[in-house]
Design a protein around this motif. Structure first.
Motif, PDB file in Angstrom:
ATOM      1  N   TYR A 125       0.895   4.009   4.929  1.00 49.00           N
ATOM      2  CA  TYR A 125       0.883   3.042   3.836  1.00 49.00           C
ATOM      3  C   TYR A 125       1.671   3.595   2.671  1.00 49.00           C
ATOM      4  N   VAL A 126       1.875   2.696   1.692  1.00 46.81           N
ATOM      5  CA  VAL A 126       2.479   3.094   0.418  1.00 46.81           C
ATOM      6  C   VAL A 126       1.563   2.605  -0.702  1.00 46.81           C
ATOM      7  N   PRO A 127       1.285   3.443  -1.708  1.00 44.59           N
ATOM      8  CA  PRO A 127       0.447   2.996  -2.826  1.00 44.59           C
ATOM      9  C   PRO A 127       1.132   1.874  -3.613  1.00 44.59           C
ATOM     10  N   GLY A 128       0.331   0.992  -4.136  1.00 45.48           N
ATOM     11  CA  GLY A 128       0.856  -0.119  -4.921  1.00 45.48           C
ATOM     12  C   GLY A 128       1.188  -1.350  -4.111  1.00 45.48           C
ATOM     13  N   SER A 129       1.134  -1.264  -2.786  1.00 42.13           N
ATOM     14  CA  SER A 129       1.422  -2.434  -1.945  1.00 42.13           C
ATOM     15  C   SER A 129       0.172  -3.292  -1.834  1.00 42.13           C
ATOM     16  N   LEU A 130       0.331  -4.604  -2.054  1.00 44.90           N
ATOM     17  CA  LEU A 130      -0.811  -5.515  -1.975  1.00 44.90           C
ATOM     18  C   LEU A 130      -1.301  -5.643  -0.539  1.00 44.90           C
ATOM     19  N   ALA A 131      -0.362  -5.634   0.421  1.00 45.93           N
ATOM     20  CA  ALA A 131      -0.763  -5.731   1.822  1.00 45.93           C
ATOM     21  C   ALA A 131      -1.552  -4.500   2.253  1.00 45.93           C
TER      22      ALA A 131
END
Length: 355
Positions: free
Chosen positions: A52-58
């Motif tokens: 994942y990546v931080p800040g992504s809504l998904a």
């Protein structure tokens, strides 16, 4: 406060970063080793890794569902559910882009037990049940129907959440003080029940040693040093009785010690003088000359006279005669030396006054 609120709204937060989370954080170095080993050997256990990546809504939308998956499989020792932050470092980003070929986030990688390599989860909706079903299907294809392992199943349990964890971390100060007070009370109760005493065996041994050392030092200062000197003098007298000779300095020191002892302990001095001292007459003569140089006052006998008076108790008549002869010759030599010193002082002219 406004700056902290602004920082919280602008900086993306890491997912599954609360203490109660069952989703393990995976470092890029460890993940690289697991990924490489999976293509050369069969997987020893099942891995479920969420990239994942931080800040992504998904990515934020699947946080609770992945947490439910990890808590539901926490009873399975051969299943690991972890997460990897693709933006955690430059190395992690390059590994996800070049090796894993990740183009969208979040991406779930499955490493089934007993199978080589990995597979991507491509379900329409990422749910805990769909991930477990895909993992069971991959294990069944690899192991076949002869496997004695039961398929994975989700366990109903309380799913930890970020909100509940943060609420527990922000407990009121009075609750913390109450728990601290209860802990201190338990410690005091245990100390009272154990009846802890100050005088432990180690402390008794230490202070006993200190007391014994102080008593020994006091005895040595009061009488121990004199006692040791007397024992040494007795040993030298016994050696002289056996015929051993000492140097002139040692004989002079012993003669002076015996003379001083004759004034304080005459009986002890007579006992020590029962032994013939070869060369002691010359040593006593030197001690007497030194005492006369110091101009001893009248009425006080010098070391030679004290030594002669101390030696007045003979052991036999022949010994008494020899002692008397040696004493008279010794006294004559002492008087002649004294007269020579007085004549020399009278002949010496007085110093002339300064101009």
């Amino acid at each position: 406060a406004a700056a902290s609120v602004a920082a919280q709204t602008t900086l993306p937060r890491s997912l599954w970063g609360y203490p109660e989370s069952c989703v393990q954080e995976i470092k890029v170095d460890s993940f690289r080793l697991v990924h490489r080993a999976s293509f050369s050997h069969r997987n020893l256990r099942s891995y479920i890794v969420v990239v994942y990546v931080p800040g992504s809504l998904a990515c934020a939308n699947i946080e609770a569902e992945v947490e439910r998956l990890a808590s539901g499989l926490s009873h399975e020792p051969r299943v690991v559910v972890g997460h990897l932050n693709a933006l955690g470092s430059r190395d992690a980003f390059d590994f996800c882009a070049s090796v894993l070929e990740t183009r969208s986030y979040p991406t779930v990688f499955l490493y089934p037990e007993g199978a080589p390599g990995c597979m991507r989860f491509k379900g329409d909706e990422l749910t805990a049940e769909a991930v477990v079903s895909a993992l069971n299907a991959a294990r069944a294809r690899v192991m076949g129907g002869s496997s004695k392992r039961a398929p994975l199943a989700l366990m109903e349990s309380e799913v930890p959440s970020r909100e509940a964890s943060e609420a527990r971390m922000l407990q009121p100060s009075q609750i913390v003080a109450q728990r601290r007070g209860a802990s201190q009370q338990r410690v005091l109760t245990q100390l009272e029940s154990d009846k802890v005493s100050y005088w432990t065996p180690s402390k008794v041994a230490f202070w006993g040693f200190v007391g014994a050392f102080a008593a020994a030092a006091l005895w040595w200062d009061r009488s121990g040093e004199d006692w040791w000197a007397l024992r040494q003098l007795e040993a030298r007298q016994a050696a002289r009785a056996r015929g051993q000779a000492f140097d002139a300095e040692t004989d002079a020191e012993d003669a002076l010690a015996l003379t001083m002892m004759a004034r304080v302990q005459p009986h002890e001095a007579r006992r020590l003088l029962e032994i013939e001292l070869p060369g002691l007459a010359d040593a006593a003569e030197q001690a007497g000359a030194a005492a006369r140089r110091l101009k001893a006052p009248r009425g006080v006998s010098g070391p030679a006279e004290g030594l002669a008076a101390t030696a007045a108790a003979p052991r036999s008549d022949a010994d008494a005669a020899s002692r008397a002869g040696s004493r008279e010759s010794w006294q004559q030599r002492a008087q002649q030396q004294s007269l020579q010193e007085d004549n020399h002082q009278q002949q010496t002219p007085p110093p002339s006054p300064p101009p």
